[in-house]
Design a protein around this motif. Structure first.
Motif, PDB file in Angstrom:
ATOM      1  N   ALA A  22       0.854  -1.194   0.000  1.00 57.88           N
ATOM      2  CA  ALA A  22       0.000   0.000   0.000  1.00 57.88           C
ATOM      3  C   ALA A  22       0.891   1.245   0.000  1.00 57.88           C
ATOM      4  O   ALA A  22       1.887   1.312   0.722  1.00 57.88           O
ATOM      5  CB  ALA A  22      -0.904  -0.004   1.221  1.00 57.88           C
ATOM      6  N   THR A  23       0.467   2.224  -0.819  1.00 57.86           N
ATOM      7  CA  THR A  23       1.122   3.543  -0.814  1.00 57.86           C
ATOM      8  C   THR A  23       0.030   4.574  -0.572  1.00 57.86           C
ATOM      9  O   THR A  23      -0.883   4.732  -1.410  1.00 57.86           O
ATOM     10  CB  THR A  23       1.831   3.828  -2.148  1.00 57.86           C
ATOM     11  N   VAL A  24       0.082   5.252   0.583  1.00 60.32           N
ATOM     12  CA  VAL A  24      -0.958   6.231   0.950  1.00 60.32           C
ATOM     13  C   VAL A  24      -0.350   7.630   0.803  1.00 60.32           C
ATOM     14  O   VAL A  24       0.651   7.950   1.442  1.00 60.32           O
ATOM     15  CB  VAL A  24      -1.460   6.010   2.381  1.00 60.32           C
ATOM     16  N   LYS A  53      -3.150   0.532   8.967  1.00 58.43           N
ATOM     17  CA  LYS A  53      -3.761   1.611   9.760  1.00 58.43           C
ATOM     18  C   LYS A  53      -2.796   2.792   9.938  1.00 58.43           C
ATOM     19  O   LYS A  53      -3.156   3.962   9.760  1.00 58.43           O
ATOM     20  CB  LYS A  53      -4.186   1.057  11.121  1.00 58.43           C
ATOM     21  N   GLU A  54      -1.557   2.460  10.263  1.00 58.93           N
ATOM     22  CA  GLU A  54      -0.558   3.511  10.460  1.00 58.93           C
ATOM     23  C   GLU A  54      -0.283   4.259   9.152  1.00 58.93           C
ATOM     24  O   GLU A  54      -0.151   5.497   9.129  1.00 58.93           O
ATOM     25  CB  GLU A  54       0.731   2.899  11.013  1.00 58.93           C
ATOM     26  N   ALA A  55      -0.229   3.487   8.042  1.00 60.47           N
ATOM     27  CA  ALA A  55       0.039   4.116   6.739  1.00 60.47           C
ATOM     28  C   ALA A  55      -1.082   5.081   6.361  1.00 60.47           C
ATOM     29  O   ALA A  55      -0.829   6.180   5.821  1.00 60.47           O
ATOM     30  CB  ALA A  55       0.179   3.031   5.675  1.00 60.47           C
ATOM     31  N   ILE A  56      -2.325   4.702   6.639  1.00 60.52           N
ATOM     32  CA  ILE A  56      -3.464   5.578   6.320  1.00 60.52           C
ATOM     33  C   ILE A  56      -3.447   6.822   7.194  1.00 60.52           C
ATOM     34  O   ILE A  56      -3.759   7.934   6.742  1.00 60.52           O
ATOM     35  CB  ILE A  56      -4.779   4.786   6.471  1.00 60.52           C
ATOM     36  N   GLU A  57      -3.071   6.660   8.475  1.00 55.60           N
ATOM     37  CA  GLU A  57      -3.071   7.804   9.400  1.00 55.60           C
ATOM     38  C   GLU A  57      -1.955   8.801   9.078  1.00 55.60           C
ATOM     39  O   GLU A  57      -2.138  10.025   9.191  1.00 55.60           O
ATOM     40  CB  GLU A  57      -2.931   7.305  10.843  1.00 55.60           C
ATOM     41  N   THR A  58      -0.771   8.293   8.673  1.00 56.03           N
ATOM     42  CA  THR A  58       0.371   9.192   8.425  1.00 56.03           C
ATOM     43  C   THR A  58       0.417   9.699   6.985  1.00 56.03           C
ATOM     44  O   THR A  58       0.910  10.793   6.718  1.00 56.03           O
ATOM     45  CB  THR A  58       1.691   8.477   8.742  1.00 56.03           C
ATOM     46  N   SER A  60       2.344   8.975   4.515  1.00 56.06           N
ATOM     47  CA  SER A  60       3.720   9.409   4.253  1.00 56.06           C
ATOM     48  C   SER A  60       4.144   9.194   2.805  1.00 56.06           C
ATOM     49  O   SER A  60       5.188   9.673   2.372  1.00 56.06           O
ATOM     50  CB  SER A  60       4.668   8.643   5.175  1.00 56.06           C
ATOM     51  N   GLY A  61       3.365   8.438   2.039  1.00 53.57           N
ATOM     52  CA  GLY A  61       3.728   8.116   0.659  1.00 53.57           C
ATOM     53  C   GLY A  61       4.688   6.945   0.561  1.00 53.57           C
ATOM     54  O   GLY A  61       5.103   6.571  -0.538  1.00 53.57           O
ATOM     55  N   GLU A  62       5.043   6.361   1.708  1.00 49.08           N
ATOM     56  CA  GLU A  62       5.962   5.215   1.719  1.00 49.08           C
ATOM     57  C   GLU A  62       5.210   3.941   1.323  1.00 49.08           C
ATOM     58  O   GLU A  62       4.093   3.717   1.733  1.00 49.08           O
ATOM     59  CB  GLU A  62       6.560   5.052   3.122  1.00 49.08           C
ATOM     60  N   LYS A  63       5.852   3.110   0.530  1.00 52.28           N
ATOM     61  CA  LYS A  63       5.269   1.848   0.074  1.00 52.28           C
ATOM     62  C   LYS A  63       5.528   0.771   1.157  1.00 52.28           C
ATOM     63  O   LYS A  63       6.679   0.459   1.461  1.00 52.28           O
ATOM     64  CB  LYS A  63       5.901   1.437  -1.251  1.00 52.28           C
TER      65      LYS A  63
END
Length: 527
Positions: A22-24, A53-58, A60-63
């Protein structure tokens, strides 16, 4: 090389080498919407929820890796290999349009996992569903063997019957079970092996074989024979069927076709005695076991009947002339008692009446409708039952019940049962040990033979102890069935001048009475 699965203004989900990334890039995506976003992608399994969950909250664009891509068809085997399940990770419409392809894939996967037994072909044809675990194959459970079945001769119940034919009253009972040499006494059907089962991968599962059982019988009086695939027990001598210490036995039996009198003299026998006639005035019959006097006329003026360990049955009753004494270690059964003394270690059963007699036993039981106790002295430890006590002439009749302490008796029973259970456990261990010895009969050396004999002797002694316990247990249980701590039951009527004494609590009846008297809490109750 990665391949996009789904994307929107907030995130991108991609597949790379079987993993999901995931990349958010933008905050604000509702986490609960993720299942809706993936509703068209049943193969995606997001198993790293906290990372997502953390990726969606932050944002950051990190994969980051958040899951995996499941196989289109999965096969799950149970640990015992008795069940195979499949799961189709596809949409139902996709399955409907490509059913043959999925069936082919399922068969390939089953072949890969070596599933070849119990495949449910009908499910492949019409029972496939997308997104559900489906049992596709089941193994065959083994059928365990049947244990050996042992049957022994069933002894007659000693329950007297009172019958009338319009002319006379009869007091009947199947008292002694006579057998002749060669008669059937029991049999054992051997154990069966059972039928093996199979796992879904075709491996055999061995069944538990049936357990063998030992026949317990007296080798001196009973023989063992192989007949029609069964082990059959047959009498080696004429006699009566007995059970001693858990073994079936043919006991010694003296049959006197006529009367006991001048021709026979007094009779004293080690075993059981059946007198088909009567016992003449002044004569004595003594046996270590059971005695039965089968004359319809009964006995009159005898000196003594004595059974040292068993029961006595007097079909026609007794006219004692004030001198006859009958004693039995266990029970006495008779049609009537007239001016005699009866003493039993357990119970006295009277079919019709006792007149002017002395009766002593644990329980004294006359028929609850017609049985009469008139005059004399009746002494019981637990209970007296009769239809009628006394008579219209108001002949004095004394009923005495010594009674018992219920709590003390219960405590004795509990203590006895604890010891009984320990002995039963020990017997089971010895049984298994004896079965091992039996399987090597003929191959034992002298030392092992001696050990075998000692083990068998100890087993016999232990069984004798257990059956002694069992007899005592039955006797105590019978006493505990008594109402209160001593009881007198009057089925029809007790006439005036009848005297009752239960646990030293006295009651003189001044009028005709029916019902039950019993002692409880140091009081005499009536109901």
């Amino acid at each position: 090389m990665s391949m996009e699965i789904v994307s929107n203004e907030f995130l991108i989900l991609e597949e790379e080498n079987g993993s999901v990334f995931a990349t958010v890039t933008k905050k604000g995506f509702p986490l609960l919407m993720i299942n809706q976003l993936l509703s068209g992608f049943p193969r995606v399994n997001l198993n790293k929820f906290m990372v997502l969950k953390e990726a969606i909250e932050t944002a950051s664009g990190e994969k980051v890796e958040v899951g995996l891509v499941k196989a289109e068809v999965e096969c799950i085997l149970s640990k015992d290999l008795m069940t195979a399940k499949i799961r189709l990770n596809c949409l139902q419409e996709d399955l409907a349009g490509n059913n043959d392809k999925y069936v082919s894939n399922i068969l390939d996967l089953l072949h890969y996992h070596n599933v070849r037994e119990g495949i449910k072909v009908q499910i492949l044809h019409s029972g496939l569903e997308a997104g559900k675990e489906i049992i596709i194959a089941t193994g065959t459970e083994p059928i365990n063997g049947e244990d050996a079945a042992v049957i022994y001769f069933k002894r007659s119940d000693r329950k007297p019957k009172i019958m009338e034919d319009g002319k006379a009253n009869y007091y009947e009972m199947n008292f002694i079970d006579e057998v002749k040499k060669g008669d059937w006494l029991g049999e054992k059907i051997p154990p069966k092996d059972g039928k093996p089962g199979k796992t879904v991968t075709g491996d055999f599962i061995l069944p538990k074989p049936g357990k063998n059982k030992k026949l317990f019988y007296d080798h001196k009086t009973i023989g063992e024979y192989e007949e029609d695939g069964k082990t059959v027990l047959r009498a080696l001598i004429d006699g009566v069927v007995e059970f001693q210490s858990g073994k079936i036995v043919v006991g010694d039996h003296l049959v006197i076709d006529g009367d006991v009198g001048i021709e026979t003299g007094n009779v004293d026998f080690i075993g059981s005695i059946t007198v088909k006639g009567t016992v003449m005035d002044g004569f004595t019959v003594t046996a270590t076991k059971d005695i039965s006097i089968m004359s319809e006329l009964g006995i009159s003026g005898i000196n003594r009947l004595e059974s040292k360990t068993g029961d006595i049955f007097i079909k026609g009753g007794i006219f004692g002339k004030g001198q006859s004494i009958v004693t039995a270690a266990r029970n006495i059964y008779l049609k009537h008692a007239n001016e005699c003394t009866l003493e039993a270690g357990e119970n006295i059963h009277i079919g019709f009446y006792s007149l002017g007699s002395v009766l002593r036993a644990k329980n004294i039981i006359a028929d609850g409708t017609k049985g009469k106790l008139i005059g004399g002295v009746i002494e019981a430890r637990s209970k007296v039952t009769a239809g009628i006590i006394g008579n219209k002439m108001e002949r004095k009749t004394v009923i005495q019940v010594a009674g018992f302490n219920r709590e003390k008796l219960k405590a004795e029973l509990d203590e006895m049962l604890m010891e009984y259970k320990q002995k039963v456990m020990e017997v089971e261990k010895l049984k298994r040990k004896l079965e091992v010895y039996d399987s090597f009969i003929g191959q034992l050396n002298s030392s092992q033979n001696q050990q075998f004999e000692e083990t068998r002797d100890y087993f016999d002694a232990l069984m004798h102890s257990i059956f002694t316990f069992e007899e005592k247990r039955k006797s105590i249980m019978e006493m505990l069935e008594t109402k209160g701590e001593g009881e007198v039951f009057i089925g029809q009527i007790a006439f005036p001048d009848t005297q009752l004494e239960i646990k030293h609590l006295r009651k003189k009846l001044n009028s005709a009475t029916k019902g039950t008297f019993y002692a409880e809490n140091n009081n005499l109750h009536y109901e």
